[in-house]
Design a protein around this motif. Structure first.
Motif, short mmCIF file in Angstrom:
data_model
loop_
_atom_site.label_atom_id
_atom_site.label_comp_id
_atom_site.label_asym_id
_atom_site.label_seq_id
_atom_site.Cartn_x
_atom_site.Cartn_y
_atom_site.Cartn_z
N ASP A 275 0.72 -1.11 0.10
CA ASP A 275 -0.01 0.04 -0.11
C ASP A 275 0.95 1.36 0.09
O ASP A 275 1.59 1.49 1.14
CB ASP A 275 -0.76 -0.05 1.41
CG ASP A 275 -1.88 1.12 1.30
OD1 ASP A 275 -2.81 1.22 0.32
OD2 ASP A 275 -1.67 2.19 2.15
N LEU A 276 0.93 1.86 -0.94
CA LEU A 276 1.53 3.28 -1.30
C LEU A 276 0.54 4.41 -1.34
O LEU A 276 -0.64 4.27 -1.52
CB LEU A 276 2.48 3.30 -2.30
CG LEU A 276 3.69 2.11 -2.54
CD1 LEU A 276 3.28 1.28 -3.55
CD2 LEU A 276 4.95 2.69 -2.25
N ALA A 277 1.18 5.62 -1.46
CA ALA A 277 0.31 6.93 -1.90
C ALA A 277 1.48 7.90 -2.23
O ALA A 277 2.47 7.91 -2.02
CB ALA A 277 -0.23 7.40 -0.67
N ASP A 278 0.88 8.57 -3.16
CA ASP A 278 2.00 9.83 -3.68
C ASP A 278 2.34 10.74 -2.55
O ASP A 278 3.36 11.11 -2.69
CB ASP A 278 1.00 10.59 -4.76
CG ASP A 278 -0.08 11.24 -4.31
OD1 ASP A 278 -0.67 11.06 -3.22
OD2 ASP A 278 -0.77 12.20 -5.40
N SER B 28 6.36 12.56 0.76
CA SER B 28 6.34 13.45 -0.26
C SER B 28 6.85 13.00 -1.62
O SER B 28 7.61 13.45 -2.47
CB SER B 28 7.26 14.79 0.01
OG SER B 28 6.66 15.41 1.16
N GLY B 29 6.44 11.67 -2.07
CA GLY B 29 6.92 11.07 -3.22
C GLY B 29 7.85 10.14 -2.90
O GLY B 29 8.28 9.37 -3.91
N GLU B 30 8.74 10.42 -1.78
CA GLU B 30 10.11 9.63 -1.98
C GLU B 30 9.70 8.05 -1.78
O GLU B 30 10.70 7.29 -2.13
CB GLU B 30 10.73 10.09 -0.72
CG GLU B 30 11.58 11.50 -0.80
CD GLU B 30 12.40 11.54 -2.22
OE1 GLU B 30 13.32 10.51 -2.39
OE2 GLU B 30 12.26 12.30 -2.73
N CYS B 31 8.64 7.68 -1.03
CA CYS B 31 8.30 6.21 -0.77
C CYS B 31 8.15 5.46 -2.14
O CYS B 31 8.70 4.60 -2.60
CB CYS B 31 7.17 6.16 0.08
SG CYS B 31 7.67 6.81 1.78
N GLU B 32 7.35 6.16 -2.93
CA GLU B 32 7.06 5.66 -4.22
C GLU B 32 8.34 5.51 -5.12
O GLU B 32 8.47 4.64 -5.81
CB GLU B 32 5.88 6.50 -5.09
CG GLU B 32 4.29 6.36 -4.63
CD GLU B 32 3.65 7.03 -5.60
OE1 GLU B 32 2.29 6.59 -5.55
OE2 GLU B 32 3.87 8.06 -6.13
N LYS B 33 9.10 6.70 -4.99
CA LYS B 33 10.26 6.50 -5.85
C LYS B 33 11.40 5.59 -5.18
O LYS B 33 11.86 4.64 -6.02
CB LYS B 33 11.32 8.05 -5.61
CG LYS B 33 11.73 8.71 -6.65
CD LYS B 33 12.34 9.96 -6.51
CE LYS B 33 13.55 9.96 -6.77
NZ LYS B 33 14.38 11.22 -6.27
N LEU B 34 11.45 5.37 -4.07
CA LEU B 34 12.25 4.19 -3.55
C LEU B 34 11.65 2.79 -4.16
O LEU B 34 12.41 1.93 -4.37
CB LEU B 34 12.39 4.13 -2.05
CG LEU B 34 13.19 3.22 -1.25
CD1 LEU B 34 14.68 3.15 -1.80
CD2 LEU B 34 13.15 3.16 0.27
#
Ligand code: NAP
Length: 307
Positions: A48-51, A55-61
């Motif tokens: 489970d992710l979110a943009d 601040s976007g870093e989780c999706e990036k990683l």
């Protein structure tokens, strides 16, 4: 482990791994690949992710991990969310500025998530929050475009009340396959606001975020009320023969008639596994009510005539 069916094209693990705090887990992309494989081996394939996370870093990683290991993407279900506006340059961590469900914003938010993740499509995309200004015609157009472009396979909602689900539904034939809401011993709103009944009526599983109460019951400086709750949880833990208190928190959610998929937030695999172990616990009606009685807020008592 029995998987949970959300639609004809999507089943998910009975426990989803939440990544809101991914940046604090101390993993680089390689470490994350290893961690994802460990979860896959345990049957935990749903992330489970979110943009807005980091601040976007989780999706990036997460995207960097997928890039390192191209075979990984097809072994997991990727959930993300959009519509919360945050001001990244001004405030580097997650800060809610407002919600935006305009067509342009939703399309941009979803496309940016796909870019950060480096994937062609999301298994499930959730509208993160309802907004008083949301125009259901625009929302429907955005979702239909994303579906037609093949960018999102399934859609769901998050933090929507039953009437807000129904309002959107009146404008589109796209089915909403889940509602992700806060559900725990410390957040019982779902018992008072009709969310459980709405999900039952739709035969729609709910995803429960902050199922371990965001860690609040594990602090050393507990309030008098929380201390009383923990005492009851501890008694029930012993009766159930569970190893840890978290298992009791999850078992309380699993005892509900609606299908609940907890979205864990812990960075520790052993703690995520407690949500899996709890699937085998059988909490009695009396035990469930004991927890309700000690932890319920007044608005929940009223709804059920002060049981
Ligand atoms: N849709 C939404 O609006 C929304 C909102 C919030 C969250 N979410 C999703 O739900 C996920 C979970 O949310 P959450 O983080 O609030 O969930 P949670 O699992 O209830 O709480 C996680 C926190 O509790 C701590 N914790 C858990 N078990 C513990 C234990 N036995 N002892 C001590 N501390 C313990 C964790 O610390 P450790 O890491 O040290 O174990 C972590 O800080 C998020 O990652 C996100 O994916 C969605």
């Amino acid at each position: 482990m029995k998987r949970v069916r959300l639609s004809d094209t999507l089943t998910i693990a009975p426990v989803a791994v939440g990544t809101m705090n991914l940046m604090t887990w101390g993993l680089d992309a390689k470490g994350l690949v290893e961690r994802i494989y460990e979860y896959i081996d345990l049957g935990l394939t749903t992330f489970d992710l979110a943009d807005i996370y980091g601040s976007g870093e989780c999706e990036k990683l997460f995207g960097e991990a997928l890039k390192l290991e191209p075979g990984l993407r097809d072994q997991i279900e990727i959930i993300s969310k959009g519509c919360i506006v945050y001001d990244q340059p001004r405030r580097p961590w997650f800060v809610t500025e407002s919600y935006n469900l305009s067509k342009d914003y939703l399309l941009t938010a979803c496309n940016r998530s796909l870019e950060r993740l480096g994937i062609d499509s999301l298994d499930l995309w959730l509208l993160h929050r309802p907004c008083p200004l949301m125009d259901p015609v625009e929302v429907a157009e955005a979702l239909e475009q994303l579906r037609a472009e093949g960018k999102v396979k399934n859609f769901g909602l998050s933090n929507f009340l039953p009437e807000q689900v129904a309002a959107l539904e009146a404008y589109t034939d796209i089915p909403f396959v889940t509602n992700q809401i806060q559900m725990s011993v410390k957040c019982m709103d779902f018992l008072a606001d009709g969310s459980q009944e709405d999900a039952l009526r739709r035969k729609m599983p709910l995803m429960a975020y902050s199922p371990a109460c965001g860690g609040k019951l594990f602090r050393k400086d507990l309030s008098k009320d929380d201390l009383a709750t923990v005492q009851v949880l501890e008694e029930i833990r012993q009766e159930l023969g569970a190893e840890t208190l978290d298992e009791v928190l999850y078992a309380w959610l699993y005892r509900l008639p609606v299908t609940v998929v907890p979205v864990t937030g812990t960075g520790r695999k052993d703690r995520v596994l407690r949500a899996v172990k709890a699937l085998d616990l059988k909490m009695s009606r009396e035990q469930w009510y004991d927890i309700l009685r000690i932890a319920r807020p007044p608005h929940v008592s009223k709804k059920y005539h002060d049981i």
